[in-house]
Design a protein around this motif. Structure first.
Motif, PDB file in Angstrom:
ATOM      1  N   LYS A 154      18.855  40.059 -24.547  1.00  0.00           N
ATOM      2  CA  LYS A 154      18.113  41.264 -24.947  1.00  0.00           C
ATOM      3  C   LYS A 154      16.640  41.188 -24.566  1.00  0.00           C
ATOM      4  O   LYS A 154      16.049  40.112 -24.543  1.00  0.00           O
ATOM      5  N   LEU A 155      16.090  42.378 -24.339  1.00  0.00           N
ATOM      6  CA  LEU A 155      14.668  42.516 -24.007  1.00  0.00           C
ATOM      7  C   LEU A 155      13.904  42.901 -25.280  1.00  0.00           C
ATOM      8  O   LEU A 155      14.232  43.902 -25.914  1.00  0.00           O
ATOM      9  N   PRO A 156      12.880  42.117 -25.671  1.00  0.00           N
ATOM     10  CA  PRO A 156      12.169  42.439 -26.922  1.00  0.00           C
ATOM     11  C   PRO A 156      10.966  43.352 -26.701  1.00  0.00           C
ATOM     12  O   PRO A 156      10.014  42.974 -26.014  1.00  0.00           O
ATOM     13  N   ALA A 157      10.975  44.524 -27.318  1.00  0.00           N
ATOM     14  CA  ALA A 157       9.859  45.476 -27.184  1.00  0.00           C
ATOM     15  C   ALA A 157       8.543  44.839 -27.590  1.00  0.00           C
ATOM     16  O   ALA A 157       7.506  45.080 -26.975  1.00  0.00           O
ATOM     17  N   TRP A 158       8.591  44.006 -28.621  1.00  0.00           N
ATOM     18  CA  TRP A 158       7.358  43.475 -29.198  1.00  0.00           C
ATOM     19  C   TRP A 158       6.691  42.412 -28.320  1.00  0.00           C
ATOM     20  O   TRP A 158       5.581  41.983 -28.618  1.00  0.00           O
ATOM     21  N   GLU A 159       7.353  42.002 -27.222  1.00  0.00           N
ATOM     22  CA  GLU A 159       6.725  41.066 -26.278  1.00  0.00           C
ATOM     23  C   GLU A 159       6.182  41.804 -25.053  1.00  0.00           C
ATOM     24  O   GLU A 159       5.653  41.190 -24.139  1.00  0.00           O
ATOM     25  N   LEU A 160       6.344  43.131 -25.009  1.00  0.00           N
ATOM     26  CA  LEU A 160       5.914  43.904 -23.832  1.00  0.00           C
ATOM     27  C   LEU A 160       4.496  44.415 -24.050  1.00  0.00           C
ATOM     28  O   LEU A 160       4.260  45.252 -24.919  1.00  0.00           O
ATOM     29  N   LYS A 161       3.558  43.901 -23.274  1.00  0.00           N
ATOM     30  CA  LYS A 161       2.160  44.333 -23.395  1.00  0.00           C
ATOM     31  C   LYS A 161       1.714  45.120 -22.164  1.00  0.00           C
ATOM     32  O   LYS A 161       0.785  45.920 -22.230  1.00  0.00           O
ATOM     33  N   LYS A 162       2.335  44.846 -21.009  1.00  0.00           N
ATOM     34  CA  LYS A 162       1.976  45.565 -19.781  1.00  0.00           C
ATOM     35  C   LYS A 162       3.247  45.750 -18.944  1.00  0.00           C
ATOM     36  O   LYS A 162       4.237  45.022 -19.160  1.00  0.00           O
ATOM     37  N   PRO A 163       3.259  46.695 -17.962  1.00  0.00           N
ATOM     38  CA  PRO A 163       4.495  47.024 -17.241  1.00  0.00           C
ATOM     39  C   PRO A 163       5.178  45.807 -16.604  1.00  0.00           C
ATOM     40  O   PRO A 163       6.404  45.700 -16.639  1.00  0.00           O
ATOM     41  N   GLU A 164       4.402  44.884 -16.045  1.00  0.00           N
ATOM     42  CA  GLU A 164       5.004  43.724 -15.353  1.00  0.00           C
ATOM     43  C   GLU A 164       5.806  42.831 -16.298  1.00  0.00           C
ATOM     44  O   GLU A 164       6.624  42.024 -15.851  1.00  0.00           O
ATOM     45  N   ASP A 165       5.540  42.928 -17.606  1.00  0.00           N
ATOM     46  CA  ASP A 165       6.222  42.039 -18.554  1.00  0.00           C
ATOM     47  C   ASP A 165       7.739  42.228 -18.540  1.00  0.00           C
ATOM     48  O   ASP A 165       8.483  41.279 -18.812  1.00  0.00           O
ATOM     49  N   VAL A 166       8.201  43.445 -18.246  1.00  0.00           N
ATOM     50  CA  VAL A 166       9.646  43.708 -18.306  1.00  0.00           C
ATOM     51  C   VAL A 166      10.372  42.820 -17.291  1.00  0.00           C
ATOM     52  O   VAL A 166      11.285  42.064 -17.635  1.00  0.00           O
ATOM     53  N   GLN A 167       9.931  42.883 -16.030  1.00  0.00           N
ATOM     54  CA  GLN A 167      10.586  42.099 -14.986  1.00  0.00           C
ATOM     55  C   GLN A 167      10.330  40.599 -15.188  1.00  0.00           C
ATOM     56  O   GLN A 167      11.223  39.773 -14.982  1.00  0.00           O
ATOM     57  N   ARG A 168       9.126  40.252 -15.635  1.00  0.00           N
ATOM     58  CA  ARG A 168       8.796  38.841 -15.850  1.00  0.00           C
ATOM     59  C   ARG A 168       9.723  38.213 -16.888  1.00  0.00           C
ATOM     60  O   ARG A 168      10.288  37.141 -16.677  1.00  0.00           O
ATOM     61  N   ILE A 169       9.910  38.933 -17.993  1.00  0.00           N
ATOM     62  CA  ILE A 169      10.788  38.398 -19.050  1.00  0.00           C
ATOM     63  C   ILE A 169      12.222  38.291 -18.546  1.00  0.00           C
ATOM     64  O   ILE A 169      12.908  37.290 -18.764  1.00  0.00           O
ATOM     65  N   PHE A 170      12.677  39.312 -17.805  1.00  0.00           N
ATOM     66  CA  PHE A 170      14.053  39.301 -17.300  1.00  0.00           C
ATOM     67  C   PHE A 170      14.277  38.094 -16.383  1.00  0.00           C
ATOM     68  O   PHE A 170      15.287  37.394 -16.486  1.00  0.00           O
ATOM     69  N   GLU A 171      13.318  37.854 -15.500  1.00  0.00           N
ATOM     70  CA  GLU A 171      13.470  36.719 -14.575  1.00  0.00           C
ATOM     71  C   GLU A 171      13.433  35.388 -15.331  1.00  0.00           C
ATOM     72  O   GLU A 171      14.159  34.455 -14.997  1.00  0.00           O
ATOM     73  N   ILE A 192      16.143  48.440 -31.458  1.00  0.00           N
ATOM     74  CA  ILE A 192      15.454  49.740 -31.360  1.00  0.00           C
ATOM     75  C   ILE A 192      15.243  50.300 -32.765  1.00  0.00           C
ATOM     76  O   ILE A 192      16.147  50.319 -33.601  1.00  0.00           O
ATOM     77  N   GLU A 193      14.033  50.680 -33.013  1.00  0.00           N
ATOM     78  CA  GLU A 193      13.636  51.360 -34.252  1.00  0.00           C
ATOM     79  C   GLU A 193      12.393  52.158 -33.908  1.00  0.00           C
ATOM     80  O   GLU A 193      11.841  52.009 -32.799  1.00  0.00           O
ATOM     81  N   GLU A 194      11.960  52.980 -34.840  1.00  0.00           N
ATOM     82  CA  GLU A 194      10.835  53.874 -34.559  1.00  0.00           C
ATOM     83  C   GLU A 194       9.612  53.139 -33.994  1.00  0.00           C
ATOM     84  O   GLU A 194       8.972  53.616 -33.054  1.00  0.00           O
ATOM     85  N   PRO A 231       8.615  53.370 -28.678  1.00  0.00           N
ATOM     86  CA  PRO A 231       7.566  53.776 -27.730  1.00  0.00           C
ATOM     87  C   PRO A 231       7.346  52.764 -26.606  1.00  0.00           C
ATOM     88  O   PRO A 231       7.080  53.151 -25.472  1.00  0.00           O
ATOM     89  N   SER A 232       7.487  51.461 -26.888  1.00  0.00           N
ATOM     90  CA  SER A 232       7.305  50.459 -25.820  1.00  0.00           C
ATOM     91  C   SER A 232       8.404  50.590 -24.776  1.00  0.00           C
ATOM     92  O   SER A 232       8.145  50.511 -23.579  1.00  0.00           O
TER      93      SER A 232
END
Ligand code: SF4
Ligand code: SF4
Length: 378
Positions: free
Chosen positions: A79-96, A115-117, A121-122
């Motif tokens: 799973k991808l954690p919303a709360w670790e996403l601070k900038k757009p590149e974080d999504v791919q970085r975490i996945f890799e 997912i919750e309210e 938004p992230s």
């Protein structure tokens, strides 16, 4: 794998969020035995996440599964954690990083986590929905969905807006079915309305439904002396329609063997058993215990290193069994480094990640009043 095949999957998955420990380390030898027992009985679904065990749960996937079994013999969900996403590149970085940690080339199931309210938004802001579809097209993800901890109304909105989500993971157990905060039953109905296969998480409510007060256990034992207490909660979930699989966060080989025994020889609940569960539930909900599921999402980010779920467990033992020295000794052990409930600085970090929406600061204040009295601790 079609939608029908998702519905037809084996109905037990190994949740890798509460792995057996030896001191501060994950007990790998015991994990190997648990994984092998699970595969041996035909259950292939292993559920991890970026944040479980501070990242070590994904590393355990590599050691226990990827290095020891053929890739096609098991399925990995992470799973991808919303709360670790601070900038757009974080999504791919975490996945890799996840691919690297687990040592696989693709994930069978990939979820937007919890997912919750507050987290939605992230996922929207960083286009995680479109990104996940791209990963799927490129073969890095086989199936895409999300885990959910909010209202049935929000679930309905999301499933309407995102038909690309193939499945949904929900907290479902008999104690939470009508719980106003969790709303298991209503969320289940929404997922069914959208024809989404459902993965059940927390079937035992973080172990609470396997460790009932003695007067409730006896109600089950009187009816079915040979069934384990945990088996009642698992069979409740497995008796529902539309279930893809049921995740149990098992912490020992014994728990694994008990769950395997229940699910290999699965029998739906009879009317008499359903009635017994209703009676147990009514009595259980009268005890004002803290509804923590020990997911430990709140622990790593606490600047005071407060062992929040362990404190809630001490408090729940006190509420369930009354005045007794055990919870005080336990509390003394978990706070030996000075990280008592009273050291909370009320930063609120824990409350932003708690999927059960617990008012942790307030609860710690209550706990401090009970356990930090000088005459009881030390
Ligand atoms: S509010 Fe208290 S318990 Fe929560 S993270 Fe901050 S210091 Fe830790
Ligand atoms: S307090 Fe909330 S986040 Fe922390 S372990 Fe309990 S349920 Fe999980």
């Amino acid at each position: 794998m079609s939608n029908k095949e998702l519905f037809d999957m084996p109905k037990l998955g190994f949740g890798l969020m509460r792995l057996p420990m030896k001191g501060d380390e994950i007990d790998l030898e015991q994990v190997y035995q648990m994984v092998d027992a699970c595969l041996d009985k035909g259950f292939r679904y292993f559920d991890t996440a970026y944040v479980y065990h501070g990242g070590n749960s994904e590393r355990v996937v590599k050691e226990a599964l990827v290095k020891r079994h053929p890739r096609e013999s098991f399925q990995i969900a992470t799973k991808l954690p919303a709360w670790e996403l601070k900038k757009p590149e974080d999504v791919q970085r975490i996945f890799e990083e996840q691919l690297e940690r687990t040592g696989v080339e693709y994930f069978d199931f990939y979820l937007l986590h919890s997912i919750e309210e507050g987290h939605l938004p992230s996922y929207d802001k960083f286009n995680c929905w479109e990104w996940a579809l791209r990963m799927k097209e490129q073969g890095f993800i086989r199936h895409f969905g999300f885990s959910f901890h909010d209202s049935p109304q929000l679930l309905d909105e999301i499933l309407t807006k995102h038909p690309e989500a193939e499945f949904v993971q929900l907290q479902i157990n008999y104690a939470d079915w009508d719980n106003k905060l969790v709303q298991s039953g209503k969320c289940y109905e929404v997922a069914r309305k959208h024809h989404k296969p459902i993965i059940i998480m927390e079937p035992l409510k973080g172990g609470t439904l396997a460790n009932l007060p003695p007067e409730l256990e006896v109600m089950y034992r009187n009816l079915e002396p040979n069934r384990s207490i945990a088996s009642w909660a698992l069979r409740y979930c497995a008796s529902l329609d539309g279930i893809m699989t049921i995740l149990s966060g098992m912490s020992s080989l014994e728990q694994m063997e008990d769950n395997l025994n229940t699910m290999v020889n699965f029998e739906p609940l009879s009317k008499e058993e359903q009635d017994c569960i209703i009676k147990v539930k009514e009595l259980l909900l009268k005890a004002p215990t803290i509804q923590c599921t020990s997911c430990r999402y709140c622990v790593d980010g606490c600047p005071q290193k407060i062992r929040i779920p362990d404190m809630f467990s001490a408090m729940n033992t006190l509420i369930t069994y009354g005045e007794d020295n055990r919870p005080y000794f336990y509390y003394g052990g978990i706070t030996k480094d000075g990280n008592k409930a009273s050291t909370c600085i009320q930063c609120g970090q824990c409350e932003t990640v708690c999927p059960q929406h617990l008012l942790i600061i307030e609860l710690l204040r209550d706990i401090s009043e009970v356990f930090d009295r000088p005459e009881r601790v030390g």
